[in-house]
Design an enzyme around this catalytic site. Structure first.
Site, PDB file in Angstrom:
ATOM      1  N   GLU A 150       0.842  -1.207   0.000  1.00 56.30           N
ATOM      2  CA  GLU A 150       0.000   0.000   0.000  1.00 56.30           C
ATOM      3  C   GLU A 150       0.873   1.251   0.000  1.00 56.30           C
ATOM      4  OE1 GLU A 150      -2.583   1.600  -0.671  1.00 56.30           O
ATOM      5  OE2 GLU A 150      -4.069   1.379   0.923  1.00 56.30           O
ATOM      6  N   ASP A 151       0.422   2.276  -0.695  1.00 56.25           N
ATOM      7  CA  ASP A 151       1.232   3.485  -0.820  1.00 56.25           C
ATOM      8  C   ASP A 151       1.338   4.266   0.488  1.00 56.25           C
ATOM      9  OD1 ASP A 151      -1.444   4.253  -0.882  1.00 56.25           O
ATOM     10  OD2 ASP A 151      -1.281   5.476  -2.693  1.00 56.25           O
ATOM     11  N   ASP A 163      -2.962   6.815   6.317  1.00 56.52           N
ATOM     12  CA  ASP A 163      -3.332   8.118   6.872  1.00 56.52           C
ATOM     13  C   ASP A 163      -4.264   7.869   8.065  1.00 56.52           C
ATOM     14  OD1 ASP A 163      -4.094  10.744   7.269  1.00 56.52           O
ATOM     15  OD2 ASP A 163      -4.774  11.105   5.236  1.00 56.52           O
ATOM     16  N   PHE A 195      -0.011  16.609   2.660  1.00 50.33           N
ATOM     17  CA  PHE A 195      -0.556  15.883   1.509  1.00 50.33           C
ATOM     18  C   PHE A 195       0.546  15.720   0.466  1.00 50.33           C
ATOM     19  CE2 PHE A 195      -2.868  14.930  -2.350  1.00 50.33           C
ATOM     20  CZ  PHE A 195      -3.766  13.985  -1.885  1.00 50.33           C
ATOM     21  N   ARG A 203       1.132  11.401 -10.698  1.00 47.60           N
ATOM     22  CA  ARG A 203       1.574  10.020 -10.450  1.00 47.60           C
ATOM     23  C   ARG A 203       2.924   9.732 -11.103  1.00 47.60           C
ATOM     24  NH1 ARG A 203      -2.608   7.189  -7.978  1.00 47.60           N
ATOM     25  NH2 ARG A 203      -4.706   7.659  -8.725  1.00 47.60           N
TER      26      ARG A 203
HETATM   27  P1  5GP Z   1      -6.565   6.240   4.919  1.00 45.56           P
HETATM   28  O1  5GP Z   1      -7.695   5.312   4.633  1.00 45.56           O
HETATM   29  O2  5GP Z   1      -5.459   5.616   5.720  1.00 45.56           O
HETATM   30  O3  5GP Z   1      -7.040   7.539   5.511  1.00 45.56           O
HETATM   31  O4  5GP Z   1      -5.954   6.685   3.546  1.00 45.56           O
HETATM   32  C1  5GP Z   1      -5.430   5.803   2.678  1.00 45.56           C
HETATM   33  C2  5GP Z   1      -5.621   6.256   1.243  1.00 45.56           C
HETATM   34  O5  5GP Z   1      -5.876   7.670   1.139  1.00 45.56           O
HETATM   35  C3  5GP Z   1      -4.362   6.026   0.483  1.00 45.56           C
HETATM   36  O6  5GP Z   1      -4.363   4.757  -0.136  1.00 45.56           O
HETATM   37  C4  5GP Z   1      -4.352   7.157  -0.517  1.00 45.56           C
HETATM   38  O7  5GP Z   1      -5.055   6.794  -1.662  1.00 45.56           O
HETATM   39  C5  5GP Z   1      -5.087   8.275   0.155  1.00 45.56           C
HETATM   40  N1  5GP Z   1      -4.167   9.247   0.787  1.00 45.56           N
HETATM   41  C6  5GP Z   1      -3.993   9.489   2.106  1.00 45.56           C
HETATM   42  N2  5GP Z   1      -3.077  10.439   2.333  1.00 45.56           N
HETATM   43  C7  5GP Z   1      -2.643  10.824   1.116  1.00 45.56           C
HETATM   44  C8  5GP Z   1      -1.656  11.773   0.678  1.00 45.56           C
HETATM   45  O8  5GP Z   1      -0.973  12.476   1.452  1.00 45.56           O
HETATM   46  N3  5GP Z   1      -1.491  11.891  -0.665  1.00 45.56           N
HETATM   47  C9  5GP Z   1      -2.197  11.140  -1.559  1.00 45.56           C
HETATM   48  N4  5GP Z   1      -1.937  11.349  -2.851  1.00 45.56           N
HETATM   49  N5  5GP Z   1      -3.124  10.248  -1.192  1.00 45.56           N
HETATM   50  C10 5GP Z   1      -3.338  10.072   0.136  1.00 45.56           C
END
Ligand code: 5GP
Length: 214
Positions: free
Chosen positions: A130-131, A134, A183, A196
């Site tokens: 996973e990238d 958050d 972000f 990307r």
């Molecule tokens: P979570 O569910 O943990 O809040 O967020 C996970 C998903 O939100 C990630 O897979 C990504 O797609 C998106 N995301 C969260 N933070 C960022 C960020 O700083 N930049 C980008 N481009 N996407 C984010």
């Protein structure tokens, strides 16, 4: 599993964009570079070896969470194959998508797309790739879904782990970088499908945010 030794990126670490070769189309849309590409690649290769040390030569499915993880995934998979050179069981790859973000605010809901064959992961060892983590909602949902599908063992690998309080606690077994609450775009991560292709991990400028707002 030992806790991951992720590399911390300090809150105030931001490199001037003029120090880097950036696509002309993005020049004014970026505020700073947070992690240069070379550092990302080095750390991800190292992470591959940490993963191999921890989980060994077990049969393994690498599960790429598209689209944001595509670059992290290829770098990790390439190096994991190097680390497993004496291994008898091959690595398999699989691809899914999740959707949760519009602009820069979380919608709080996560959709999983692409797991058509429900038995595909049954009894398998799966490493989620996973990238970014958050709020933790996406990863939590993914881990539970894989467990429901009968995966034997599930590990998570994360390129970027944000230093914020999680809405839900999630296992982060292998983490490349621990980053401030900003972000991020680049190295596969997008802002409304832009950036990307950017090689470095960056923060957008006000102009960039305004320009690509949906
Ligand atoms: P979570 O569910 O943990 O809040 O967020 C996970 C998903 O939100 C990630 O897979 C990504 O797609 C998106 N995301 C969260 N933070 C960022 C960020 O700083 N930049 C980008 N481009 N996407 C984010």
């Amino acid at each position: 599993i030992m806790p991951s030794k992720s590399v911390p990126i300090p809150d105030d670490l931001e490199f001037d964009t003029n120090l880097f070769l950036l696509p002309g189309c993005y020049q004014n849309d970026l505020k700073s570079v947070i992690i240069p590409e070379g550092f990302v690649r080095d750390r991800v290769k190292q992470l591959a070896h940490e993963i191999h040390e921890a989980i060994g030569d077990k049969p393994l499915i690498l599960l790429c969470v598209l689209k944001g993880s595509y670059r992290f995934f290829t770098t990790l998979a390439d190096e994991l194959s190097v680390a497993r050179h004496q291994c008898k069981s091959a690595i398999k790859v699989d691809f899914i998508r999740t959707k949760s973000y519009e602009d820069t605010a979380s919608s709080g809901k996560v959709q999983i797309i692409g797991l058509t064959n429900q038995d595909e992961l049954k009894g398998q060892n799966v490493l989620i790739v996973e990238d970014i983590v958050d709020s933790g909602l996406t990863m939590s949902r993914l881990v539970h879904t894989l467990q429901d599908l009968g995966a034997k063992q599930v590990w998570t690998s994360v390129l970027l782990s944000k230093r914020i309080t999680r809405q839900v606690e999630v296992p982060e077994d292998f983490v490349a970088f621990n980053i401030p609450d900003k972000f991020i775009v680049g190295y596969g991560l997008d802002y409304n499908q832009h950036f990307r292709d950017l090689n470095h991990i960056c923060v957008m400028s006000e102009q960039g945010i305004a320009k690509y707002k949906s």
